[in-house]
Write an enzyme that holds these catalytic residues in place. Sequence first.
Site, PDB file in Angstrom:
ATOM      1  N   HIS A 113       0.845  -1.179   0.000  1.00  0.00           N
ATOM      2  CA  HIS A 113       0.000   0.000   0.000  1.00  0.00           C
ATOM      3  C   HIS A 113       0.884   1.233   0.000  1.00  0.00           C
ATOM      4  O   HIS A 113       2.116   1.144   0.118  1.00  0.00           O
ATOM      5  CB  HIS A 113      -0.945  -0.001   1.200  1.00  0.00           C
ATOM      6  CG  HIS A 113      -2.159  -0.871   1.015  1.00  0.00           C
ATOM      7  ND1 HIS A 113      -3.099  -0.620   0.038  1.00  0.00           N
ATOM      8  CD2 HIS A 113      -2.580  -1.977   1.672  1.00  0.00           C
ATOM      9  CE1 HIS A 113      -4.050  -1.536   0.101  1.00  0.00           C
ATOM     10  NE2 HIS A 113      -3.758  -2.383   1.077  1.00  0.00           N
ATOM     11  N   ASP A 143      -0.072   6.839  -3.579  1.00  0.00           N
ATOM     12  CA  ASP A 143      -1.163   6.384  -4.437  1.00  0.00           C
ATOM     13  C   ASP A 143      -1.489   7.364  -5.546  1.00  0.00           C
ATOM     14  O   ASP A 143      -1.607   6.979  -6.713  1.00  0.00           O
ATOM     15  CB  ASP A 143      -2.425   6.156  -3.602  1.00  0.00           C
ATOM     16  CG  ASP A 143      -2.398   4.832  -2.852  1.00  0.00           C
ATOM     17  OD1 ASP A 143      -1.527   3.993  -3.144  1.00  0.00           O
ATOM     18  OD2 ASP A 143      -3.246   4.641  -1.963  1.00  0.00           O
TER      19      ASP A 143
END
Length: 344
Positions: A113, A143
Amino acid sequence: MGPGPHAAMILGDLGADVVRVQRPGGLPVDGVVADAQLRARTTVEADLKNASDLAEVLELCSRADVLIEGFRPGVAERLGIGPEVVASENPGLVYGRMTGWGQQGPRAHQAGHDINYVGLTGLLHAMGPSDGPPLPPLNLFGDFGGGSMFLVVGILSALLERTRSGRGQVVDAAIVNGSATLGHLIWSMRGRDRWSDARGTNVFDGSAPFYRTYECADGRYMAVGALEPQFFAALLRTLELSSEDVGAQRDSSDYPRMHKLLEKRFLERTRDEWTAVFADVDACVTPVLSLDEAPADPQLAARGTFTVIDGVIAPAPSPSFSRTPSPTPSPPPRSATAIETIWV
């Protein structure tokens, strides 16, 4: 889960006709999808392990300009929608691959992540106080900053190149690469011995008294970014302080005294009082607004920074264009559309 749909959202906001293909049962039939990243597109369902569904998806790809996939390396190939298969039917297709680790390397097949990807670049190490652990900047740095936005840049660059060559290509966007590029200034300063590897000792990490936030009398905060000498001088004048009080701006040995004086002064008034004081002062001092407060800010309102989509406040498309303004994006779909009805 985040960067691929976000990249598609950005492209949709800018006018692209976006079709999302997802596994069956991924959308509620009678409810609103909470994921705002699914705005500005049509959604269809397909089981890529079903031959007829796969054929329909490949038909979509044969008429598309861009395909975005966010699988782990090799999965798209196993499903029958890898770059070679799609390019054989559509040589001009730009094939965007969005991953955390990239298509090769010892971690390529591992899960991860934002915090993992940014952590490996050295930049997460630089975030946070000197007396505490590194703090992730939400999930924005990896991200979306290092991931989806670099994918969008790659896609648009490949589309521009296609106007010259007539050929598509694969865009390999990895969050680790994009995040490292976002940190180019830090790397440059580090290379010139102007950035310490010790957290909380550098100008942009909150250690400099003239580049940090300060609590006010009401428990809310002001953001101070008085980097240049003229802004720093304006800050001191407005706070009724002098250089003799605080010491030299760039002398780190004066920072503890400077920080205490500024901290004490900001605690004398509320955030909104300080906002009014600095409203017409060029000192790079502004309020720290909450998520609830931000849409009503006069500057953001004047820019149309936020809009309302399906009754929900959301960021408006950006950037703006002089000749082809972006419309308000359509809301996330409530249900899937039959794939055979889609025409790109």
